[in-house]
Design an enzyme around this catalytic site. Structure first.
Site, PDB file in Angstrom:
ATOM      1  N   THR A 139     131.021  52.486  62.314  1.00  0.00           N
ATOM      2  CA  THR A 139     129.809  52.101  63.044  1.00  0.00           C
ATOM      3  C   THR A 139     129.173  53.331  63.684  1.00  0.00           C
ATOM      4  O   THR A 139     129.840  54.094  64.375  1.00  0.00           O
ATOM      5  CB  THR A 139     130.184  51.054  64.118  1.00  0.00           C
ATOM      6  OG1 THR A 139     130.471  49.839  63.439  1.00  0.00           O
ATOM      7  CG2 THR A 139     129.048  50.830  65.103  1.00  0.00           C
TER       8      THR A 139
ATOM      9  N   HIS B  47     134.434  41.536  56.932  1.00  0.00           N
ATOM     10  CA  HIS B  47     135.122  42.169  58.078  1.00  0.00           C
ATOM     11  C   HIS B  47     135.940  41.106  58.809  1.00  0.00           C
ATOM     12  O   HIS B  47     135.462  40.437  59.718  1.00  0.00           O
ATOM     13  CB  HIS B  47     134.093  42.800  59.004  1.00  0.00           C
ATOM     14  CG  HIS B  47     134.682  43.759  60.014  1.00  0.00           C
ATOM     15  ND1 HIS B  47     136.037  43.854  60.246  1.00  0.00           N
ATOM     16  CD2 HIS B  47     134.098  44.670  60.830  1.00  0.00           C
ATOM     17  CE1 HIS B  47     136.254  44.781  61.178  1.00  0.00           C
ATOM     18  NE2 HIS B  47     135.094  45.287  61.541  1.00  0.00           N
TER      19      HIS B  47
ATOM     20  N   TYR C  40     137.196  40.844  65.718  1.00  0.00           N
ATOM     21  CA  TYR C  40     135.856  40.247  65.646  1.00  0.00           C
ATOM     22  C   TYR C  40     135.959  38.781  65.182  1.00  0.00           C
ATOM     23  O   TYR C  40     137.063  38.247  65.073  1.00  0.00           O
ATOM     24  CB  TYR C  40     134.944  41.112  64.761  1.00  0.00           C
ATOM     25  CG  TYR C  40     134.740  42.489  65.386  1.00  0.00           C
ATOM     26  CD1 TYR C  40     134.109  42.619  66.622  1.00  0.00           C
ATOM     27  CD2 TYR C  40     135.234  43.637  64.782  1.00  0.00           C
ATOM     28  CE1 TYR C  40     133.951  43.860  67.230  1.00  0.00           C
ATOM     29  CE2 TYR C  40     135.083  44.891  65.384  1.00  0.00           C
ATOM     30  CZ  TYR C  40     134.444  44.987  66.613  1.00  0.00           C
ATOM     31  OH  TYR C  40     134.306  46.209  67.219  1.00  0.00           O
TER      32      TYR C  40
ATOM     33  N   SER D  42     144.786  52.394  55.547  1.00  0.00           N
ATOM     34  CA  SER D  42     143.966  53.259  56.406  1.00  0.00           C
ATOM     35  C   SER D  42     144.669  53.386  57.745  1.00  0.00           C
ATOM     36  O   SER D  42     145.642  52.687  58.020  1.00  0.00           O
ATOM     37  CB  SER D  42     142.563  52.685  56.598  1.00  0.00           C
ATOM     38  OG  SER D  42     142.604  51.668  57.564  1.00  0.00           O
TER      39      SER D  42
ATOM     40  N   GLY E  41     138.608  57.613  57.721  1.00  0.00           N
ATOM     41  CA  GLY E  41     137.523  57.331  58.670  1.00  0.00           C
ATOM     42  C   GLY E  41     137.013  58.572  59.363  1.00  0.00           C
ATOM     43  O   GLY E  41     136.136  59.275  58.858  1.00  0.00           O
ATOM     44  N   ARG E  42     137.596  58.891  60.530  1.00  0.00           N
ATOM     45  CA  ARG E  42     137.094  59.992  61.357  1.00  0.00           C
ATOM     46  C   ARG E  42     136.930  61.310  60.612  1.00  0.00           C
ATOM     47  O   ARG E  42     135.915  61.997  60.810  1.00  0.00           O
ATOM     48  CB  ARG E  42     137.978  60.121  62.612  1.00  0.00           C
ATOM     49  CG  ARG E  42     137.751  58.963  63.570  1.00  0.00           C
ATOM     50  CD  ARG E  42     138.873  58.789  64.560  1.00  0.00           C
ATOM     51  NE  ARG E  42     140.059  58.241  63.928  1.00  0.00           N
ATOM     52  CZ  ARG E  42     141.123  57.791  64.576  1.00  0.00           C
ATOM     53  NH1 ARG E  42     141.151  57.843  65.885  1.00  0.00           N
ATOM     54  NH2 ARG E  42     142.164  57.300  63.925  1.00  0.00           N
TER      55      ARG E  42
HETATM   56  C1  FNR Z   1     135.628  52.712  63.301  1.00  0.00           C
HETATM   57  N1  FNR Z   1     136.318  51.741  62.574  1.00  0.00           N
HETATM   58  C2  FNR Z   1     135.616  50.672  62.041  1.00  0.00           C
HETATM   59  N2  FNR Z   1     136.279  49.719  61.309  1.00  0.00           N
HETATM   60  C3  FNR Z   1     135.595  48.727  60.708  1.00  0.00           C
HETATM   61  O1  FNR Z   1     136.205  47.915  60.035  1.00  0.00           O
HETATM   62  N3  FNR Z   1     134.231  48.663  60.831  1.00  0.00           N
HETATM   63  C4  FNR Z   1     133.506  49.543  61.548  1.00  0.00           C
HETATM   64  O2  FNR Z   1     132.277  49.463  61.613  1.00  0.00           O
HETATM   65  C5  FNR Z   1     134.217  50.582  62.212  1.00  0.00           C
HETATM   66  N4  FNR Z   1     133.575  51.495  62.988  1.00  0.00           N
HETATM   67  C6  FNR Z   1     134.240  52.574  63.509  1.00  0.00           C
HETATM   68  C7  FNR Z   1     133.536  53.555  64.215  1.00  0.00           C
HETATM   69  C8  FNR Z   1     134.183  54.674  64.700  1.00  0.00           C
HETATM   70  C9  FNR Z   1     133.408  55.729  65.434  1.00  0.00           C
HETATM   71  C10 FNR Z   1     135.586  54.811  64.497  1.00  0.00           C
HETATM   72  C11 FNR Z   1     136.329  56.044  64.980  1.00  0.00           C
HETATM   73  C12 FNR Z   1     136.288  53.838  63.822  1.00  0.00           C
HETATM   74  C13 FNR Z   1     137.734  51.947  62.187  1.00  0.00           C
HETATM   75  C14 FNR Z   1     137.798  52.860  60.970  1.00  0.00           C
HETATM   76  O3  FNR Z   1     137.282  52.211  59.827  1.00  0.00           O
HETATM   77  C15 FNR Z   1     139.239  53.309  60.644  1.00  0.00           C
HETATM   78  O4  FNR Z   1     140.029  52.191  60.362  1.00  0.00           O
HETATM   79  C16 FNR Z   1     139.886  54.066  61.792  1.00  0.00           C
HETATM   80  O5  FNR Z   1     139.034  55.102  62.243  1.00  0.00           O
HETATM   81  C17 FNR Z   1     141.234  54.680  61.375  1.00  0.00           C
HETATM   82  O6  FNR Z   1     141.084  55.559  60.279  1.00  0.00           O
HETATM   83  P1  FNR Z   1     141.042  57.161  60.497  1.00  0.00           P
HETATM   84  O7  FNR Z   1     139.820  57.472  61.285  1.00  0.00           O
HETATM   85  O8  FNR Z   1     142.300  57.536  61.238  1.00  0.00           O
HETATM   86  O9  FNR Z   1     141.011  57.729  59.095  1.00  0.00           O
END
Ligand code: FNR
Length: 345
Positions: A25, A172, A177, A291, A314-315
């Protein structure tokens, strides 16, 4: 590397590698929740991922919980997404839209003054992100007819997604949620056909899955699930029974995939008998996307051990638009930090 090999997701979707861009997001849509040119450029830069899953995208105005999150329920929103899908496809990428309703994780500031809706009136303790002085209000329990409407809104958003050029949708069902609120006992106190038993708590998720599959085909529908209550949710003993049931039901549906929803997949949960990805792997026969804090090195090893089929990142994808080429050339990564969320690059 196995991670960089082509992967046939199913009979119609071939991915250029096994790296998935996780949904993230970013809150950069217009005030009408329309995706912008800037967003198209952002996704284009990441289109060498095997599959992009978009930032969570609301299926109805009543499902909003954060500012400027995109939607897929108006023509303008569909046209905005077309800019994104065109650019991703031109670079050989694939892209699914993540379909979202936040349920109780909202505030009347996003809902024309109305209360958020949820399976039951159970308060979420905490403050609304990006509106720090506000606490989450008590949600209102949905009427059956409203539940039926929301199921149709998911289905319609899936149809709109295909019209906007998406290769598929991810429902989702994770991260506390609305769908997750039905699945967990803490937030579902209903005693009608949507609560009270394992099958009843899973009904909303399964109806959304079935309606969406009917509309756009099972190969185009994935789902993200959080069997561990870790975000916007508290665990109640026995929650895992609902996920056992749901995954058993999904097994026969020939969906595109199931995607793990957890921030750190090294965390082990007694009630799941291991990590979230280990738990889902043991229950679900189809394609699994892991993930949660995965590095390319860990993912490569895990793929060889057949712990999962694809990995979502993600990040690191926020910090490194060229994540895939960095992995290919074994280059170091830029570290992620939250200040990166204030601009879209
Ligand atoms: C997320 N994550 C997330 N998950 C999801 O299902 N829908 C979303 O819109 C979001 N948005 C979101 C925004 C931000 C800024 C972060 C940091 C995380 C969770 C994301 O998809 C993921 O599962 C986590 O960040 C863990 O993976 P990484 O970042 O460790 O690779």
């Amino acid at each position: 590397m196995k991670l960089l090999e082509k992967y046939k997701l199913n009979s119609t979707i071939e991915m250029q590698n096994r790296i998935v861009m996780a949904p993230l997001t970013r809150c950069f849509a217009t005030d009408e929740l329309v995706p912008t040119q800037l967003m198209a450029d952002y996704y284009e830069k990441r289109a060498d991922a095997g599959l992009i899953i978009t930032e969570a995208t609301i299926v109805t105005k009543g499902g909003q919980g954060y500012p400027n999150t995109p939607g897929l329920f108006s023509k303008e929103q569909g046209d905005g997404w077309k800019l994104v899908t065109d650019k991703v496809h031109k670079r050989g990428g694939k892209i699914f839209a993540q379909l979202w309703h936040v349920g109780r994780v909202s505030h009347s500031i996003y809902l024309n003054g109305n209360a958020p809706v949820a399976p039951s009136a159970v308060l979420l303790a905490g403050r609304v992100p990006r509106a720090e002085d506000l606490e989450y209000p008590m949600p209102r329990a949905l009427e059956i007819s409203e539940i039926e409407t929301i199921i149709q809104e998911f289905k319609q958003a899936a149809i709109n997604a295909i019209e906007a050029g998406f290769d598929g949708v991810e429902i989702h069902g994770a991260n506390g949620y609305l769908i997750d609120q039905f699945l967990h006992q803490h937030t579902n106190l209903r005693d009608d056909q949507y609560g009270g038993s394992v099958a009843n708590r899973a009904r909303f998720a399964l109806q959304i899955i079935d309606e969406t599959i009917k509309a756009i085909g099972s190969h185009r529908v994935g789902i993200r699930l959080s069997p561990a209550a870790y975000f916007n949710m508290e665990y109640v003993k026995g929650d895992e029974d609902t996920f056992d049931f749901l995954l058993e039901m999904i097994n026969d549906k020939n969906m595109a995939y199931v995607h793990v929803g957890i921030f750190d997949d090294t965390a082990s949960f007694d009630y799941l008998g291991g990590t979230v990805s280990e738990y889902i792997r043991s229950k679900y026969k189809g394609v699994l996307i892991a993930s949660g804090g995965k590095t390319s090195e860990v993912a490569e090893q895990d793929l060889h051990l057949n712990k999962y089929d694809l990995v979502a990142i993600g990040r690191p994808f926020i910090a490194n638009p060229d994540y895939v080429s960095r992995v290919r050339s074994n280059s170091s990564l830029v570290d992620y930090n939250e200040s990166m969320l204030t601009s879209l690059v």
